[in-house]
Design a protein around this motif. Structure first.
Motif, PDB file in Angstrom:
ATOM      1  N   SER A  33      38.354  51.900  38.392  1.00  0.00           N
ATOM      2  CA  SER A  33      38.142  52.080  36.957  1.00  0.00           C
ATOM      3  C   SER A  33      39.393  51.646  36.210  1.00  0.00           C
ATOM      4  CB  SER A  33      37.823  53.548  36.633  1.00  0.00           C
ATOM      5  OG  SER A  33      38.913  54.381  37.012  1.00  0.00           O
ATOM      6  N   GLY A  34      39.264  51.448  34.913  1.00  0.00           N
ATOM      7  CA  GLY A  34      40.412  51.128  34.066  1.00  0.00           C
ATOM      8  C   GLY A  34      41.115  49.857  34.499  1.00  0.00           C
ATOM      9  N   GLN A  35      42.445  49.903  34.563  1.00  0.00           N
ATOM     10  CA  GLN A  35      43.256  48.733  34.896  1.00  0.00           C
ATOM     11  C   GLN A  35      42.972  48.228  36.301  1.00  0.00           C
ATOM     12  OE1 GLN A  35      47.559  48.192  33.663  1.00  0.00           O
ATOM     13  NE2 GLN A  35      47.851  48.563  35.842  1.00  0.00           N
ATOM     14  N   ASP A  36      42.600  49.148  37.214  1.00  0.00           N
ATOM     15  CA  ASP A  36      42.306  48.727  38.581  1.00  0.00           C
ATOM     16  C   ASP A  36      41.172  47.704  38.623  1.00  0.00           C
ATOM     17  OD1 ASP A  36      44.267  50.307  39.583  1.00  0.00           O
ATOM     18  OD2 ASP A  36      42.965  51.928  40.253  1.00  0.00           O
ATOM     19  N   THR A  37      40.236  47.815  37.716  1.00  0.00           N
ATOM     20  CA  THR A  37      39.135  46.847  37.663  1.00  0.00           C
ATOM     21  C   THR A  37      39.655  45.457  37.327  1.00  0.00           C
ATOM     22  OG1 THR A  37      37.634  48.604  36.927  1.00  0.00           O
ATOM     23  CG2 THR A  37      36.910  46.323  36.595  1.00  0.00           C
ATOM     24  N   ALA A  38      40.596  45.390  36.386  1.00  0.00           N
ATOM     25  CA  ALA A  38      41.179  44.100  36.017  1.00  0.00           C
ATOM     26  C   ALA A  38      42.005  43.522  37.164  1.00  0.00           C
ATOM     27  CB  ALA A  38      42.040  44.266  34.768  1.00  0.00           C
ATOM     28  N   GLY A  87      48.621  35.112  33.303  1.00  0.00           N
ATOM     29  CA  GLY A  87      49.116  36.213  32.477  1.00  0.00           C
ATOM     30  C   GLY A  87      48.722  37.562  33.045  1.00  0.00           C
ATOM     31  N   ASP A  88      47.498  37.661  33.573  1.00  0.00           N
ATOM     32  CA  ASP A  88      47.040  38.920  34.158  1.00  0.00           C
ATOM     33  C   ASP A  88      47.888  39.325  35.360  1.00  0.00           C
ATOM     34  OD1 ASP A  88      45.051  39.160  32.303  1.00  0.00           O
ATOM     35  OD2 ASP A  88      43.452  38.366  33.587  1.00  0.00           O
ATOM     36  N   ILE A  89      48.107  38.383  36.289  1.00  0.00           N
ATOM     37  CA  ILE A  89      48.840  38.770  37.493  1.00  0.00           C
ATOM     38  C   ILE A  89      50.300  39.091  37.171  1.00  0.00           C
ATOM     39  CG2 ILE A  89      47.288  37.471  39.003  1.00  0.00           C
ATOM     40  CD1 ILE A  89      49.454  35.344  39.294  1.00  0.00           C
ATOM     41  N   ARG A  90      50.856  38.476  36.129  1.00  0.00           N
ATOM     42  CA  ARG A  90      52.222  38.822  35.724  1.00  0.00           C
ATOM     43  C   ARG A  90      52.273  40.217  35.113  1.00  0.00           C
ATOM     44  NH1 ARG A  90      54.089  33.311  32.743  1.00  0.00           N
ATOM     45  NH2 ARG A  90      56.008  34.440  32.345  1.00  0.00           N
ATOM     46  N   THR A  91      51.173  40.647  34.522  1.00  0.00           N
ATOM     47  CA  THR A  91      51.114  41.994  33.948  1.00  0.00           C
ATOM     48  C   THR A  91      51.054  43.052  35.044  1.00  0.00           C
ATOM     49  OG1 THR A  91      49.977  41.196  31.970  1.00  0.00           O
ATOM     50  CG2 THR A  91      49.782  43.551  32.474  1.00  0.00           C
ATOM     51  N   TYR A  92      50.321  42.762  36.120  1.00  0.00           N
ATOM     52  CA  TYR A  92      50.048  43.767  37.138  1.00  0.00           C
ATOM     53  C   TYR A  92      50.997  43.713  38.336  1.00  0.00           C
ATOM     54  CZ  TYR A  92      45.627  43.508  34.576  1.00  0.00           C
ATOM     55  OH  TYR A  92      44.675  43.464  33.591  1.00  0.00           O
ATOM     56  N   SER A  93      51.746  42.628  38.495  1.00  0.00           N
ATOM     57  CA  SER A  93      52.517  42.448  39.726  1.00  0.00           C
ATOM     58  C   SER A  93      53.954  42.061  39.430  1.00  0.00           C
ATOM     59  CB  SER A  93      51.862  41.346  40.592  1.00  0.00           C
ATOM     60  OG  SER A  93      50.498  41.620  40.795  1.00  0.00           O
ATOM     61  N   PRO A  94      54.889  42.416  40.338  1.00  0.00           N
ATOM     62  CA  PRO A  94      56.282  41.977  40.182  1.00  0.00           C
ATOM     63  C   PRO A  94      56.410  40.478  40.416  1.00  0.00           C
ATOM     64  CG  PRO A  94      55.974  43.083  42.295  1.00  0.00           C
ATOM     65  CD  PRO A  94      54.709  43.279  41.524  1.00  0.00           C
TER      66      PRO A  94
END
Length: 392
Positions: free
Chosen positions: A30-35, A72-79
């Motif tokens: 759910s939430g951010q994990d879905t993205a 952009g998404d992977i830069r938001t979620y990952s180092p």
């Protein structure tokens, strides 16, 4: 294990396994994990037919804007380190190399050495509208590498050059006390607990004269992309030192001398052409013609040793360079990736000539060069040299 810890473990496994009905976690995101799951699925989605060109359930679409959003998404979620790995996987798995030719795509990527290698392999197909953006991406990586490597390289090599210029009557500030003590141990006076230094060993004072010549001979076949990047940076650093005359030669089946471009490693990189065959013999023949002071010269061959030229002549040239008094260093790679696939037979033949080939990290390279300048044994990483006894 607590309930929270169990839930976190199931969450992680769910993200890794991708939510297939057989993943066994029973966990719902759910939430951010879905993205996050969507970004991972786009890249690592299950292959429908693993033998048919990596077809997959997910995908990034065919346009640069959709890829830019994904980046952009992977830069938001990952180092950053994870982002760089995912970018490399995206280029390899999804064939995104051609999209790197679009400016908006380049502006979105996390630049690293591997991306630079990919860009350099695409330069022939790169439209003029993208070329300037690509240069800025490459320049950012090069400047970061120079900041990381330049100071230590200059300090290490300056020390080696000074130690190589001994004088018999040094001034007090130029005395090398460690070597002075070692040279006078027979004059130790036990009753006084001291050594009488009858002979002083000192460093030579700095001068503007060229003390050493370095020839970097770099294989620019496609597998050597990271090594080409690092060699260009180190070449520029060495060229900035007055006491070192540096020459940079790159080769495939042709030989190109890029020495005149060493003041700007970005220019050097865009003058290379990754890919093609390999003629080490031809490259070494050219380098031989540029050696004017063998006793003060270090030749560094950076290649995976897959020779497309004349093998015996290549080995004879290495033997001749060493016999002339020059130092010869053979590196299978100059990168953080370890030893690549390489020709073990040629590596063993070089080792038999007293030139063991080994993979060298950028952090170790200054020490390797210092040892070569001082004519000391090279600091070969444990089990890092390829020689007659290497596994085949």
């Amino acid at each position: 294990m607590t309930e929270d810890a169990t839930g976190e473990r199931l969450r992680r496994w769910r993200l890794v396994l991708g939510g297939d009905t057989a993943d066994g976690t029973g966990h719902t995101l759910s939430g951010q994990d879905t993205a996050i799951d969507g970004a991972l699925t786009a890249l690592y989605g299950r292959d429908d037919n693993p033998t048919a060109g990596r077809e997959r359930a997910g995908g990034l679409g065919a346009s640069a804007p959709s890829v830019a959003r994904w980046l952009g998404d992977i830069r938001t979620y990952s180092p950053t380190s994870v982002v760089q790995v995912m970018q490399r996987d995206a280029i390899d798995r999804l064939g995104l190399g051609t999209l790197l030719l679009e400016p908006e795509m380049l502006e979105a990527v996390e630049a690293d050495v591997h991306l630079v290698g990919t860009l350099l392999s695409l330069t022939k197909a790169m439209p003029e509208t993208t070329r300037e953006t690509a240069r800025e991406v490459v320049r950012k990586v090069v400047e970061d590498l120079e900041k990381r490597l330049a100071t230590r390289t200059r300090a290490t090599l300056t020390g080696a050059l000074d130690r190589g210029a001994r004088v018999r009557r040094p001034r007090h500030g130029d005395i090398d006390w460690n070597r002075t003590v070692a040279a006078n141990l027979r004059h130790y006076l036990p009753e006084h607990g001291t050594v009488v230094p009858e002979r002083l060993v000192g460093y030579g004072r700095a001068s503007r004269a060229v003390k050493k010549e370095v020839v970097l001979c770099v294989d620019q076949s496609g597998s050597m992309a990271s090594s080409v990047v690092y060699a260009s940076v180190f070449g520029a650093v060495l060229a900035s030192m007055r006491a070192v005359a540096t020459r940079l030669v790159v080769f495939d089946t042709e030989v190109v001398d890029l020495t005149e471009r060493l003041d700007d490693p970005v220019d050097v990189l865009f003058a290379t052409r990754l890919g093609g065959g390999t003629d080490i013999n031809r490259a070494l023949a050219y380098c031989q013609t540029r050696i004017t002071r063998p006793a003060d010269t270090v030749v560094v061959l950076i290649s995976d040793l897959y020779e497309g030229g004349i093998r015996d002549e290549m080995l004879n040239r290495v033997a001749a360079i060493k016999a002339s008094g020059a130092q010869f260093v053979s590196l299978l790679a100059l990168s953080d990736e370890g030893a690549p696939a390489y020709d073990r037979e040629h590596a063993a033949a070089l080792a038999a000539l007293g030139a063991p080939a080994f993979a060298c990290t950028p952090d170790l390279f200054p020490e390797v060069m210092a040892a070569a300048i001082e004519k000391r044994p090279l600091p070969i990483p444990e089990a890092g040299a390829a020689g007659p006894d290497s596994p085949r």
